[in-house]
Design a protein around this motif. Structure first.
Motif, PDB file in Angstrom:
ATOM      1  N   ARG A 127       0.821  -1.218   0.000  1.00 39.32           N
ATOM      2  CA  ARG A 127       0.000   0.000   0.000  1.00 39.32           C
ATOM      3  C   ARG A 127       0.850   1.261   0.000  1.00 39.32           C
ATOM      4  N   GLU A 128       1.985   1.214   0.665  1.00 40.72           N
ATOM      5  CA  GLU A 128       2.832   2.410   0.711  1.00 40.72           C
ATOM      6  C   GLU A 128       3.399   2.730  -0.668  1.00 40.72           C
ATOM      7  N   ARG A 129       3.666   1.704  -1.461  1.00 39.82           N
ATOM      8  CA  ARG A 129       4.151   1.958  -2.824  1.00 39.82           C
ATOM      9  C   ARG A 129       3.042   2.550  -3.683  1.00 39.82           C
ATOM     10  N   ILE A 130       1.818   2.094  -3.470  1.00 36.15           N
ATOM     11  CA  ILE A 130       0.685   2.694  -4.183  1.00 36.15           C
ATOM     12  C   ILE A 130       0.546   4.154  -3.760  1.00 36.15           C
ATOM     13  N   MET A 131       0.629   4.392  -2.458  1.00 34.67           N
ATOM     14  CA  MET A 131       0.531   5.771  -1.958  1.00 34.67           C
ATOM     15  C   MET A 131       1.649   6.639  -2.538  1.00 34.67           C
ATOM     16  N   ALA A 132       2.855   6.097  -2.591  1.00 39.79           N
ATOM     17  CA  ALA A 132       3.985   6.862  -3.135  1.00 39.79           C
ATOM     18  C   ALA A 132       3.710   7.243  -4.588  1.00 39.79           C
ATOM     19  N   MET A 133       3.167   6.311  -5.352  1.00 38.19           N
ATOM     20  CA  MET A 133       2.853   6.604  -6.747  1.00 38.19           C
ATOM     21  C   MET A 133       1.774   7.685  -6.835  1.00 38.19           C
ATOM     22  N   LEU A 134       0.748   7.587  -5.997  1.00 31.58           N
ATOM     23  CA  LEU A 134      -0.351   8.553  -6.048  1.00 31.58           C
ATOM     24  C   LEU A 134       0.063   9.927  -5.526  1.00 31.58           C
ATOM     25  N   ARG A 135       1.096   9.986  -4.701  1.00 30.55           N
ATOM     26  CA  ARG A 135       1.618  11.288  -4.278  1.00 30.55           C
ATOM     27  C   ARG A 135       2.431  11.932  -5.397  1.00 30.55           C
ATOM     28  N   ARG A 136       3.078  11.097  -6.223  1.00 28.81           N
ATOM     29  CA  ARG A 136       3.870  11.623  -7.342  1.00 28.81           C
ATOM     30  C   ARG A 136       2.983  12.135  -8.463  1.00 28.81           C
ATOM     31  N   ARG A 137       1.912  11.379  -8.744  1.00 30.48           N
ATOM     32  CA  ARG A 137       1.023  11.778  -9.836  1.00 30.48           C
ATOM     33  C   ARG A 137      -0.338  11.126  -9.649  1.00 30.48           C
ATOM     34  N   PRO A 138      -1.381  11.821 -10.005  1.00 25.70           N
ATOM     35  CA  PRO A 138      -2.713  11.223  -9.942  1.00 25.70           C
ATOM     36  C   PRO A 138      -2.828  10.083 -10.954  1.00 25.70           C
ATOM     37  N   CYS A 139      -3.575   9.048 -10.594  1.00 22.90           N
ATOM     38  CA  CYS A 139      -3.745   7.881 -11.457  1.00 22.90           C
ATOM     39  C   CYS A 139      -5.186   7.406 -11.416  1.00 22.90           C
TER      40      CYS A 139
END
Length: 182
Positions: A127-139
């Motif tokens: 989940r933290e990797r998903i969160m990291a991706m969503l903090r970098r860019r909306p998906c």
């Protein structure tokens, strides 16, 4: 394969497009790519990120194409903002326009805007990797699904859980729903 980005043609365009650290110089970046090309015996792919109003005019694209040719890239990928950008007002260039601009390059530019590369196995889900991706860019939920190798229903369930936990928010842009990390 080494993939590098080349979306500018001089210092001013480099600064407008990437907002680099003040110490970074476009010529230094270009020289690094030239040195890489000399020592790297494998494939070199260049991604050209096109932003309407900043680097989409034919004369600008021609200058980028000339630099790309000097690097003897094996493939040229043309991309544009397909998700909401970090900067307000940045919009996508139409695929048809990207295809037209692809003709400036040798080899001809391939439009990759909107495509995603292979994902990671579901067992590696974090989940933290998903969160990291969503903090970098909306998906979108589909972006998350593909990026992490999840079934779309599983990705949607995880995103709903994160949304209800107050860790992400849902935004509607251009008729699509995007998740953004908080």
């Amino acid at each position: 394969v080494v993939k590098a980005t080349l979306s500018a043609w001089d210092q001013a365009s480099f600064e407008a497009l990437t907002r680099p650290h003040p110490a970074l110089r476009f010529e230094g970046l270009l020289e690094g790519l030239r040195e890489l090309r000399k020592i790297h015996t494998g494939a070199l792919w260049l991604e050209i990120f096109i932003v309407p109003g900043l680097n989409d005019a034919p004369a600008q694209v021609q200058r980028i194409a000339e630099l790309a040719a000097s690097l003897k890239a094996d493939r040229i990928h043309l991309n544009t903002a397909v998700r909401p950008a970090a900067e307000p007002g940045v919009r996508a260039l139409a695929v048809e326009e990207l295809q037209r601009l692809g003709a400036f390059f040798r080899p001809p530019g391939e439009v990759i805007a909107g495509s995603l590369s292979g994902g990671q196995p579901a067992a590696a889900l974090d989940r933290e990797r998903i969160m990291a991706m969503l903090r970098r860019r909306p998906c979108t939920a589909l972006d998350v699904s593909r990026s992490f190798g999840l079934e779309p229903a599983v990705a949607t369930k995880l995103l709903d859980e994160l949304k209800h936990a107050g860790r992400i928010r849902l935004e509607k842009r251009a008729g699509e729903f995007f998740y953004r990390g908080l």
